[in-house]
Write a protein that holds these residues in place. Structure first.
Motif, mmCIF file in Angstrom:
data_model
loop_
_atom_site.group_PDB
_atom_site.id
_atom_site.type_symbol
_atom_site.label_atom_id
_atom_site.label_comp_id
_atom_site.label_asym_id
_atom_site.label_seq_id
_atom_site.Cartn_x
_atom_site.Cartn_y
_atom_site.Cartn_z
ATOM 1 N N SER A 1 0.818 -1.203 0.000
ATOM 2 C CA SER A 1 0.000 0.000 0.000
ATOM 3 C C SER A 1 0.858 1.261 0.000
ATOM 4 C CB SER A 1 -0.916 0.015 1.236
ATOM 5 O OG SER A 1 -1.532 1.287 1.379
ATOM 6 N N PRO A 2 0.483 2.292 -0.785
ATOM 7 C CA PRO A 2 1.210 3.577 -0.743
ATOM 8 C C PRO A 2 1.067 4.280 0.598
ATOM 9 C CG PRO A 2 -0.783 3.763 -2.068
ATOM 10 C CD PRO A 2 -0.606 2.306 -1.772
ATOM 11 N N GLU A 3 0.122 3.853 1.431
ATOM 12 C CA GLU A 3 -0.044 4.444 2.760
ATOM 13 C C GLU A 3 0.866 3.809 3.797
ATOM 14 O OE1 GLU A 3 -4.288 3.731 3.058
ATOM 15 O OE2 GLU A 3 -4.619 5.894 2.848
ATOM 16 N N GLY A 4 1.715 2.881 3.367
ATOM 17 C CA GLY A 4 2.726 2.333 4.254
ATOM 18 C C GLY A 4 2.262 1.135 5.051
ATOM 19 N N ASP A 5 3.145 0.689 5.928
ATOM 20 C CA ASP A 5 2.905 -0.516 6.717
ATOM 21 C C ASP A 5 1.891 -0.268 7.832
ATOM 22 O OD1 ASP A 5 4.691 -2.012 5.239
ATOM 23 O OD2 ASP A 5 6.384 -1.616 6.571
ATOM 24 N N ILE A 6 1.330 -1.372 8.330
ATOM 25 C CA ILE A 6 0.275 -1.341 9.336
ATOM 26 C C ILE A 6 0.837 -1.663 10.714
ATOM 27 C CG2 ILE A 6 -1.741 -2.634 10.191
ATOM 28 C CD1 ILE A 6 -2.590 -3.019 7.302
ATOM 29 N N ILE A 7 0.353 -0.933 11.719
ATOM 30 C CA ILE A 7 0.422 -1.383 13.103
ATOM 31 C C ILE A 7 -0.986 -1.829 13.480
ATOM 32 C CG2 ILE A 7 0.771 -0.733 15.520
ATOM 33 C CD1 ILE A 7 2.929 1.179 14.601
ATOM 34 N N ALA A 8 -1.115 -3.090 13.870
ATOM 35 C CA ALA A 8 -2.408 -3.653 14.241
ATOM 36 C C ALA A 8 -2.542 -3.657 15.763
ATOM 37 C CB ALA A 8 -2.545 -5.072 13.697
ATOM 38 N N ILE A 9 -3.731 -3.310 16.254
ATOM 39 C CA ILE A 9 -3.988 -3.222 17.689
ATOM 40 C C ILE A 9 -5.057 -4.251 18.056
ATOM 41 C CG2 ILE A 9 -4.654 -1.703 19.600
ATOM 42 C CD1 ILE A 9 -3.788 0.663 17.877
ATOM 43 N N TYR A 10 -4.766 -5.045 19.076
ATOM 44 C CA TYR A 10 -5.637 -6.143 19.489
ATOM 45 C C TYR A 10 -6.090 -5.975 20.933
ATOM 46 C CZ TYR A 10 -3.948 -8.665 15.374
ATOM 47 O OH TYR A 10 -3.638 -9.037 14.090
ATOM 48 N N ALA A 11 -7.348 -6.332 21.201
ATOM 49 C CA ALA A 11 -7.863 -6.421 22.566
ATOM 50 C C ALA A 11 -7.517 -7.800 23.121
ATOM 51 C CB ALA A 11 -9.377 -6.213 22.587
ATOM 52 N N ILE A 12 -6.959 -7.819 24.351
ATOM 53 C CA ILE A 12 -6.497 -9.090 24.924
ATOM 54 C C ILE A 12 -6.947 -9.280 26.364
ATOM 55 C CG2 ILE A 12 -4.466 -9.201 23.429
ATOM 56 C CD1 ILE A 12 -2.831 -8.159 25.857
ATOM 57 N N GLU A 13 -7.791 -8.376 26.880
ATOM 58 C CA GLU A 13 -8.115 -8.407 28.307
ATOM 59 C C GLU A 13 -8.887 -9.658 28.698
ATOM 60 O OE1 GLU A 13 -9.772 -5.346 31.697
ATOM 61 O OE2 GLU A 13 -10.534 -5.145 29.660
ATOM 62 N N GLN A 14 -9.813 -10.101 27.874
ATOM 63 C CA GLN A 14 -10.620 -11.268 28.206
ATOM 64 C C GLN A 14 -9.786 -12.541 28.058
ATOM 65 O OE1 GLN A 14 -13.666 -10.974 29.567
ATOM 66 N NE2 GLN A 14 -13.199 -8.783 29.448
ATOM 67 N N PRO A 15 -10.008 -13.524 28.930
ATOM 68 C CA PRO A 15 -9.224 -14.763 28.863
ATOM 69 C C PRO A 15 -9.282 -15.404 27.472
ATOM 70 C CG PRO A 15 -10.500 -14.698 30.886
ATOM 71 C CD PRO A 15 -10.954 -13.532 30.058
ATOM 72 N N GLY A 16 -8.127 -15.666 26.911
ATOM 73 C CA GLY A 16 -8.030 -16.320 25.617
ATOM 74 C C GLY A 16 -8.316 -15.445 24.421
ATOM 75 N N SER A 17 -8.623 -14.153 24.644
ATOM 76 C CA SER A 17 -9.022 -13.289 23.529
ATOM 77 C C SER A 17 -7.814 -12.804 22.729
ATOM 78 C CB SER A 17 -9.814 -12.082 24.045
ATOM 79 O OG SER A 17 -9.008 -11.287 24.894
ATOM 80 N N LEU A 18 -8.054 -12.503 21.479
ATOM 81 C CA LEU A 18 -7.062 -11.922 20.576
ATOM 82 C C LEU A 18 -7.846 -11.291 19.436
ATOM 83 C CD1 LEU A 18 -4.032 -11.550 20.058
ATOM 84 C CD2 LEU A 18 -4.019 -13.750 18.884
ATOM 85 N N ASP A 19 -8.434 -10.118 19.718
ATOM 86 C CA ASP A 19 -9.418 -9.507 18.829
ATOM 87 C C ASP A 19 -8.866 -8.233 18.193
ATOM 88 O OD1 ASP A 19 -11.306 -11.475 19.559
ATOM 89 O OD2 ASP A 19 -11.822 -10.347 21.363
ATOM 90 N N LEU A 20 -8.726 -8.249 16.879
ATOM 91 C CA LEU A 20 -8.252 -7.081 16.145
ATOM 92 C C LEU A 20 -9.296 -5.968 16.217
ATOM 93 C CD1 LEU A 20 -6.188 -5.742 14.222
ATOM 94 C CD2 LEU A 20 -7.404 -6.837 12.325
#
Length: 358
Positions: A272-291
């Motif tokens: 992408s011409p807008e450059g690379d991504i930093i992805a942010i995930y929610a992890i507070e809930q047990p076992g969660s990994l939500d973008l």
């Protein structure tokens, strides 16, 4: 507000000092220190904040000790072998420096003392631990390639992601203070574990080659881990094969300004011409990994990402192949990022270290 000196490691011969002024929203260079070939990773001593270490990524790897003053001006005070080739990660504990030597497939442990006011004493009683292992990617996994050395914040364990062998190795000190193997955490074939981060009793691993994040519940060794989740490092992964590579994974500690934990992961080589991504995930809930958010950085080959400043409010990010360095502010409680300062004329930034504010 105070000003923050930020050290910039790089794939050049220099470590550059940038001064970040959050009031003026400026990021300006103040000095540069020539240290040798490719000082790509830097880490600071936990008690002596003026003492910084880096590794020189070359066939005869070196560890370099640096002393910085309050303004961010540094000097080389000691150089010793890393006992391996291409030290790509350096960990500084109170009495030792540990390096991950990528190309020779080993780690080294070098005792240090900071009792002298002139320079740190780097002992000649260093030792190394050799790894072995391969993966299916013949170009990247023809041998073991340790890519990080990191201490678990609760277990007194040393963890070493091995990109070449698709495992994270675990070590604990014996009665003589030497690191001894305690087992490993396995990952998908060809995943290429690069870096790890921690939250509670869970381990989060970023897989460079398959661009995934994996969450495990991790009891103290020798109890084996339990797989909880595995997700891509972006919402719309490109069809394979592609040139994208995952890079950094960070989970800053919670505090009064940011009471909810979030995971930040960087991706490299996005077309992408807008450059690379930093992805942010929610992890507070047990076992969660939500973008929850993807932030376009405007940078190319985002490799170095380090959080710092008051309450870990800011994220400094570098484009190893274009765009220079930017400082983002964590907003909406950490769920998003916005650019607050940038400096484009930094060549090949790879890692950062926040010095104490002035």
């Amino acid at each position: 507000m105070p000003k923050y000196p930020i050290l910039v490691a790089s794939y050049t011969n220099d470590i550059v000092t940038l001064e970040f002024d959050s009031d003026k929203a400026t990021l300006i260079p103040t000095s540069a220190l020539a240290v040798g070939h490719h000082p790509s990773w830097i880490d600071g001593h936990p008690t002596d904040k003026s003492l910084i270490f880096t590794g020189l990524e070359q066939s005869d790897g070196k560890l370099v000790a640096l002393r910085y003053d309050a303004s961010g001006k540094g000097a080389v005070v000691a150089v010793v072998p890393s006992i391996g080739a291409d030290p790509c990660s350096v960990l500084v504990d109170k009495d030792q420096v540990i390096s991950a030597n990528y190309s020779s497939g080993n780690i080294s442990v070098t005792p240090i003392s900071i009792t002298s006011s002139e320079s740190p004493f780097l002992s000649d009683s260093s030792y190394s631990i050799q790894f072995s292992g391969v993966g299916p990617d013949k170009s990247r996994q023809e041998a073991s390639h340790p890519h990080q050395v990191i201490l678990h914040p609760k277990y007194n364990e040393l963890l070493v992601p091995d990109l070449g062998a698709d495992i994270v190795r675990r070590y604990k000190k014996d009665a003589n203070g030497r690191w001894q193997f305690q087992g490993h955490i396995g990952f998908e074939s060809g995943g290429g574990p690069r870096h790890v981060a921690f939250y509670g009793d869970d381990l989060f691993t970023i897989l460079e080659l398959s661009s995934k994040i994996v969450r495990h519940h991790l009891p103290p060794a020798p109890t084996p881990p339990k797989l909880l989740a595995s997700k891509p490092t972006m919402s719309n992964p490109l069809p394979t094969p592609n040139d994208m590579l995952a890079a950094e994974i960070l989970i800053p500690p919670t505090n009064s300004s940011f009471p909810t934990p979030y995971l930040y992961a960087s991706n490299r080589n996005d077309p992408s011409p807008e450059g690379d991504i930093i992805a942010i995930y929610a992890i507070e809930q047990p076992g969660s990994l939500d973008l929850i958010t993807e932030v376009r950085t405007g940078l190319k080959h985002v490799r170095g990402v380090v959080i710092g400043g008051p309450d870990d409010r800011y994220v400094v990010v570098g484009g190893g192949r274009g765009g220079g360095v930017k400082v983002f502010e964590r907003v909406e409680g950490g769920k998003d990022l916005k650019v607050v300062a940038e400096y484009s004329s930094v060549e090949a930034p790879t890692n950062f270290w926040w010095l104490p504010p002035v």
